[in-house]
Design an enzyme around this catalytic site. Structure first.
Site, short mmCIF file in Angstrom:
data_model
loop_
_atom_site.label_atom_id
_atom_site.label_comp_id
_atom_site.label_asym_id
_atom_site.label_seq_id
_atom_site.Cartn_x
_atom_site.Cartn_y
_atom_site.Cartn_z
N PHE A 1 0.83 -1.15 -0.25
CA PHE A 1 -0.46 -0.11 0.15
C PHE A 1 1.17 1.05 0.56
O PHE A 1 1.97 1.44 0.48
CB PHE A 1 -0.83 -0.14 1.02
N ARG B 1 -5.55 3.70 -9.78
CA ARG B 1 -4.79 2.35 -8.77
C ARG B 1 -3.96 1.80 -9.13
O ARG B 1 -4.20 0.48 -9.69
CB ARG B 1 -5.74 2.12 -7.70
N1 PM9 Z 1 -6.20 4.80 1.91
C1 PM9 Z 1 -8.06 5.23 0.14
O1 PM9 Z 1 -7.92 6.20 -0.22
C2 PM9 Z 1 -6.54 6.92 1.55
C3 PM9 Z 1 -5.27 7.37 1.13
S1 PM9 Z 1 -4.46 7.27 -0.17
C4 PM9 Z 1 -5.52 7.67 -1.64
O2 PM9 Z 1 -7.41 3.90 0.25
C5 PM9 Z 1 -4.50 1.26 3.81
C6 PM9 Z 1 -4.42 0.00 3.18
C7 PM9 Z 1 -5.09 2.03 3.97
C8 PM9 Z 1 -4.77 3.46 4.15
C9 PM9 Z 1 -5.41 5.11 3.19
C10 PM9 Z 1 -4.02 3.81 4.81
C11 PM9 Z 1 -3.13 4.68 5.32
C12 PM9 Z 1 -3.19 2.38 5.07
N2 PM9 Z 1 -3.37 1.84 4.71
O3 PM9 Z 1 -4.35 7.61 4.94
O4 PM9 Z 1 -2.85 7.87 6.46
O5 PM9 Z 1 -6.23 2.37 2.69
O6 PM9 Z 1 -5.50 7.80 7.65
O7 PM9 Z 1 -4.61 5.44 6.37
C13 PM9 Z 1 -6.92 5.91 1.61
P1 PM9 Z 1 -4.36 6.81 6.66
#
Ligand code: PM9
Length: 458
Positions: free
Chosen positions: A124, A382
Site C-alpha cells: 500500500f 490505482r
Molecule cells: N487509504 C485510500 O483512499 C487514503 C490515502 S491513499 C489515497 O484508500 C490502507 C490499507 C489504506 C490507507 C489509506 C492507509 C493510510 C493505510 N492502509 O490515509 O493515513 O487504505 O489514514 O491511512 C486511502 P491514512
C-alpha cells in the site's frame, strides 16, 4: 434475481452537491492537471475518490462530539477510545495517531532499519513509503491470483506461505522484523484474508521469531467476508470474528477514517510492553501526547463510538453489498472489473477498458479523468501512477493491476447514486475508443499520485 439489503439507517441531514455542465467539467479537470485528487470537492457530483474520512457519522457520534474533553493531557475521551480498542481488537497497548500513516511512521521507525525486509500481502502506498523511508525493502508475498483481475476466489488477499518461507530462507528471519498483513487488501480490489490464512501466517512467523503486524484499516469488512465465506464462521458475530482475527498478530496500525467510521483518527496497537514504551516516546515527537496523538477529544469520542457501531451486522452487510450492487451492474453490462467485488469499492480494469492505451500512457489515470468529464463522478487511479518508482533503480513500478477505484463512502450514498455511476461508466465504455492517453507534466518525488499533473500525449 439477487436482492440487496435496504439502507440500515434513516437520513437526518443532507448535503446538496453541485452538478456542473460537461463544459464546466472539462475545464475543471484541465485545471486539476487531469488528476482527480486535484479537483475541488464542490465540482464533484458523486464523490467516489475514497472511502477514507468520507464516512457519514451517526447521531450518537455527533452527540459524542459534544462530550469532547479538550484537555492537553489525560482526556477522558482517550480513556474511552483506549478501552474500546482493547475490548474490540484485543491488544494490550494502544498509541493514538492522527491517521493511519502516523501509526505506520511510528511502527516503521521502531521496526525497520537498512537491510530489513518487510513482506506484505501487496503493497500500500503510504505503508511501503514509511517502510522504505526507514531503510527496509518491501516484498510482495500475496498469492499470485491477487494480481489477476479475472480470477474469482473467496480470499484473494491471502499470503502465499511458500513465498513467505522462500523469503525467510533467502534473507534470514533475523532480517525480517515483521510481516505486514493487510485485512482487507486495498490495491487488490478490497480482497479479504481468511482466518485460516491469518492463523497459518502467525504460526509460521512464530516458528521463526518474526512478528506479525496487521494493517487493520478495513478489518470489519474482512470479518464480514469471513462470516459469509469461511466454513465455521456463519454463526459467529462480527465482533467475535474481528477479535479472533487480531489474536493471530502482535499488533496493528489502523486508519480510523475507514472502518472506524470517523473523518479523522488512527492508532498503533501492540502486545509488547517494550515496544509500547518506545512508541510513546516517538508519538510525542510526531503526533502529540500519548493521550491524543493528533486527535481532538471530540474526534476520539466519535472514533470510540464508531468502532462500536462498525461491528453491527446490518451496517456491514449493507456496506459490502452496496459495493456488490454497483459491481454486479457493471459486470452485467460487460464492463471489465476486478473480481470478485471487494469490501470498499469496485475496481475497473483499465487495461481492458482502454486496451489501445499502453501502461506508460497511464490508462487508469486517463479513465478516471474521462469518467469525471462524462458524469461528474470522481474516482481514483490505482495503477502505475500510484505504484511510483523503485527507490533503487528509479524505474516505474508497473503493477499488473491497472485500475480505477470507485470507492464507496460509508453510509453516504443510496442505490440510486450507484445506478447513476453505473450508467455513466457503461456509456463511457461504449465510447472508449476516442480516449487518448496522458503524460506527466509534473511528477512529485514521493507519493506522486496525490499532487501529480498531467496533459494529453501528443
Ligand atoms: N487509504 C485510500 O483512499 C487514503 C490515502 S491513499 C489515497 O484508500 C490502507 C490499507 C489504506 C490507507 C489509506 C492507509 C493510510 C493505510 N492502509 O490515509 O493515513 O487504505 O489514514 O491511512 C486511502 P491514512
Amino acid at each position: 434475481m439477487k436482492t440487496y439489503p435496504a439502507e440500515p439507517f434513516r437520513i437526518k441531514m443532507v448535503e446538496m452537491p453541485n452538478i456542473l455542465t460537461k463544459e464546466e467539467r472539462v475545464e475543471a479537470i484541465k485545471a486539476a492537471g487531469y488528476n482527480t485528487f486535484q479537483l475541488k470537492s464542490e465540482d464533484c457530483y458523486i464523490d467516489l475518490l475514497t472511502d477514507s474520512g468520507t464516512n457519514a457519522m451517526s447521531d450518537r457520534q455527533w452527540a459524542g462530539l459534544m462530550l469532547g474533553d479538550e484537555a492537553y493531557a489525560g482526556s477522558r475521551n482517550w480513556a474511552h477510545l483506549e478501552a474500546t480498542v482493547k475490548e474490540y481488537y484485543g491488544y494490550k497497548y494502544v498509541v493514538p495517531t492522527h491517521q493511519g500513516r502516523g501509526a505506520e511512521n511510528i511502527l516503521s521507525q521502531i521496526m525497520c532499519k537498512p537491510g530489513s525486509y518487510v513482506p506484505g500481502n501487496m503493497y500500500f502506498t503510504t505503508t511501503r513509503f514509511h517502510q522504505e523511508n526507514n531503510g527496509a525493502t518491501f516484498r510482495d508475498v500475496i498469492i499470485d491470483e491477487a494480481h489477476d483481475p479475472e480470477i474469482d476466489l473467496p480470499f484473494k488477499g491471502n499470503i502465499d506461505l511458500k513465498k513467505l518461507q522462500a523469503l525467510i530462507d533467502e534473507v534470514g528471519a533475523e532480517n525480517i522484523p515483521y510481516v505486514c498483513l493487510a485485512i482487507t487488501v486495498n490495491l487488490a480490489g478490497g480482497q479479504p484474508v481468511s482466518m485460516a490464512n491469518m492463523r497459518s501466517t502467525y504460526a509460521l512467523c512464530q516458528k521463526h521469531g518474526i512478528k506479525v503486524f496487521y494493517d487493520c484499516t478495513r478489518c470489519v469488512e474482512n470479518a464480514y467476508f469471513i462470516k459469509i465465506r469461511e466454513e465455521g464462521y456463519a454463526n459467529k458475530t462480527i465482533k467475535e470474528i474481528v477479535l479472533e482475527s487480531f489474536s493471530y498478530s502482535d499488533g496493528a496500525t489502523m486508519s480510523g477514517k475507514k472502518d472506524g467510521l470517523v473523518n479523522i483518527g488512527g492508532f498503533l496497537a501492540m502486545n509488547d510492553e517494550g515496544m509500547y514504551i518506545r512508541a510513546r516516546e516517538l508519538v510525542v515527537v510526531y503526533e502529540g501526547m500519548p493521550s491524543y496523538g493528533g486527535m481532538t477529544g471530540r474526534d476520539m469520542e466519535a472514533f470510540a463510538i464508531g468502532i462500536q457501531e462498525s461491528v453491527r451486522f446490518e451496517y456491514i452487510q449493507h456496506r459490502v453489498e452496496q459495493c456488490a450492487y454497483l459491481g454486479d451492474k457493471l459486470i452485467a453490462a460487460g464492463v471489465p472489473v476486478v473480481r470478485p467485488i471487494g469490501g470498499h469499492g469496485v475496481f475497473l480494469d483499465a487495461r481492458k477498458f482502454l486496451p489501445h492505451i499502453p501502461q506508460e500512457k497511464f490508462p487508469a489515470q486517463t479513465l478516471a479523468a474521462h469518467l469525471y468529464i462524462e458524469s461528474g463522478v470522481r474516482s481514483m487511479e490505482r495503477g502505475i501512477v500510484s505504484g511510483g518508482r523503485c527507490k533503487i533503480t528509479g524505474k516505474n513500478h508497473a503493477p499488473k493491476l491497472e485500475t480505477v477505484r470507485l470507492t464507496i463512502p460509508r453510509r453516504v450514498y443510496t442505490y440510486a447514486h450507484m445506478d447513476i455511476a453505473a450508467e455513466a461508466i457503461i456509456d463511457l465504455y461504449k465510447n472508449r475508443d476516442k480516449i487518448r492517453g496522458l503524460k506527466f507534466v509534473y511528477e512529485p518525488p514521493m507519493l506522486r499520485f496525490f499532487n501529480a499533473r498531467f496533459d494529453y500525449c501528443d
